[in-house]
Design a protein around this motif. Structure first.
Motif, mmCIF file in Angstrom:
data_model
loop_
_atom_site.group_PDB
_atom_site.id
_atom_site.type_symbol
_atom_site.label_atom_id
_atom_site.label_comp_id
_atom_site.label_asym_id
_atom_site.label_seq_id
_atom_site.Cartn_x
_atom_site.Cartn_y
_atom_site.Cartn_z
ATOM 1 N N ILE A 31 37.963 12.552 52.572
ATOM 2 C CA ILE A 31 38.858 13.537 53.175
ATOM 3 C C ILE A 31 40.282 13.023 52.994
ATOM 4 O O ILE A 31 40.606 11.917 53.430
ATOM 5 C CB ILE A 31 38.557 13.744 54.671
ATOM 6 N N MET A 34 44.361 13.243 57.585
ATOM 7 C CA MET A 34 43.638 13.233 58.852
ATOM 8 C C MET A 34 44.520 13.866 59.931
ATOM 9 O O MET A 34 44.780 13.307 60.985
ATOM 10 C CB MET A 34 43.254 11.793 59.220
ATOM 11 N N GLY A 38 41.926 17.783 58.659
ATOM 12 C CA GLY A 38 41.137 16.573 58.452
ATOM 13 C C GLY A 38 40.308 16.169 59.651
ATOM 14 O O GLY A 38 39.152 15.747 59.511
ATOM 15 N N ALA A 42 36.313 15.963 59.450
ATOM 16 C CA ALA A 42 35.639 14.690 59.709
ATOM 17 C C ALA A 42 34.626 14.822 60.844
ATOM 18 O O ALA A 42 33.515 14.289 60.773
ATOM 19 C CB ALA A 42 36.668 13.616 60.036
ATOM 20 N N PHE A 55 38.324 8.486 54.722
ATOM 21 C CA PHE A 55 39.494 9.347 54.789
ATOM 22 C C PHE A 55 40.756 8.505 54.730
ATOM 23 O O PHE A 55 40.780 7.336 55.136
ATOM 24 C CB PHE A 55 39.485 10.213 56.054
#
Length: 338
Positions: A31, A34, A38, A42, A55
């Motif tokens: 990913i 974040m 994100g 996640a 990520f």
């Protein structure tokens, strides 16, 4: 807790079942970003039991993030935690049976190859098209599928692009034609973020369990406030596309923007001219120019004229309080050195 206990409701869903759950456990996803998208991505993939979720994000948690970035809280803001670190901690408390890896880094040409190592699928959690085009080009060059998502105001878009099977992002959106609106300019409501990331997650699950016939072959666009929904069906690749047709991959060619970037709408310029910073050393150097706050992950210096410098150990510096690249470079040169 057994695997059946944790994933029992998901395994009862026949398109996934026990066989699909085993496939998820064997997969690795990346990913990029974040933030709002994100964190939702996640959360879905970690809870679904994807075996290795990694990520990368360059930023730290701020109070304005809490309205829509679901993995963060006020303690993360107070500690100025990098988003990747805060998210990793929260996600490991949700599912300790899988591998979860947060990386504090700006995703660039220099580290993209390493980030893509062993990855089965990439999900877009970014907030800018410069990084999206980098993801698109790198994924198509390596033959890795890429799930695009974007959210601003009350509008959202999502699509999955599979090298060799579908067109790529550039076939739909050209550089310079992205509209320029950002969440920092026109705002965003949290529900549209959740919806976009959920559409992305569903397409990710379909791909990871090999439910190819169920994949959506379109770019979905919608407005949840005014309730408009539009699907742009996939056609053949654009024969002039520099990525999926001509294999030129323009985002993988180095430019000046790779080291100095104005983060539109955020009054922030990122400058990445060094390989690393020794944060303790720089805390001592900068203690006389303003109020210094040091954490294990970053160094924040409050300057005069409502300016701020944020130094990261990977060599990046954020100059906050301006979008003027020249002014940011002057501040950086004065205190850090070009």
């Amino acid at each position: 807790m057994t695997e059946l206990d944790r994933y029992s409701r998901q395994m009862l869903f026949s398109p996934i079942g026990e066989e699909g759950q085993k496939k998820l456990a064997s997969k690795k996803v990346l990913i990029v970003g974040m933030g709002a998208l994100g964190t939702v991505l996640a959360s879905h993939l970690v809870r679904a039991g994807v075996g290795h979720v990694t990520f990368a994000d360059r930023d730290y948690v701020e109070k304005s993030n809490l309205q829509r970035q679901i993995l963060f809280d006020e303690n993360d803001v107070a500690a100025s935690l990098p988003k990747a670190i805060a998210a990793e901690k929260k996600l490991k408390a949700i599912n300790s049976d899988i591998k979860i890896e947060g990386i504090v880094a700006d995703v660039t040409i220099d580290n993209m190859d390493d980030l893509l190592n062993g990855v089965d699928l990439v999900l877009d959690g970014t907030d800018n098209f410069q990084t999206r085009f980098l993801i698109n080009d790198a994924c198509f060059k390596k033959g890795i599928p890429f799930v695009y998502g974007g959210a601003v105001s009350s509008r959202g878009m999502s699509a999955i692009f599979v090298p060799g099977e579908t067109p790529c992002l550039r076939c739909f959106i050209k550089e310079g034609e992205t509209g320029g609106q950002t969440c920092d300019m026109v705002g965003v409501i949290s529900p549209v973020v959740d919806i976009v990331a959920s559409f992305q997650s569903v397409e990710a699950l379909k791909y990871l369990v090999s439910a190819d016939k169920a994949r959506r072959n379109s770019l979905l666009s919608f407005d949840v406030w005014n309730y408009h929904i539009y699907e742009l069906k996939y056609k053949k690749q654009d024969p002039s596309c520099p990525t999926c047709s001509l294999h030129q991959y323009p985002a993988l060619k180095r430019s000046e923007q790779d080291s100095i970037t104005s983060l539109c709408g955020r009054e922030t310029v990122q400058i990445h001219l060094r390989k690393e910073f020794d944060l303790k050393e720089w805390a001592d150097k900068l203690q006389n120019i303003g109020t210094v706050k040091e954490t294990p992950f970053l160094l924040r210096v409050e300057l005069k004229d409502h300016m701020r410098m944020v130094l990261f150990s990977d060599g990046r510096t954020l100059i906050q309080g301006t979008e003027d690249v020249s002014r940011a470079k002057a501040v950086y040169s004065k205190y850090i050195g070009m």
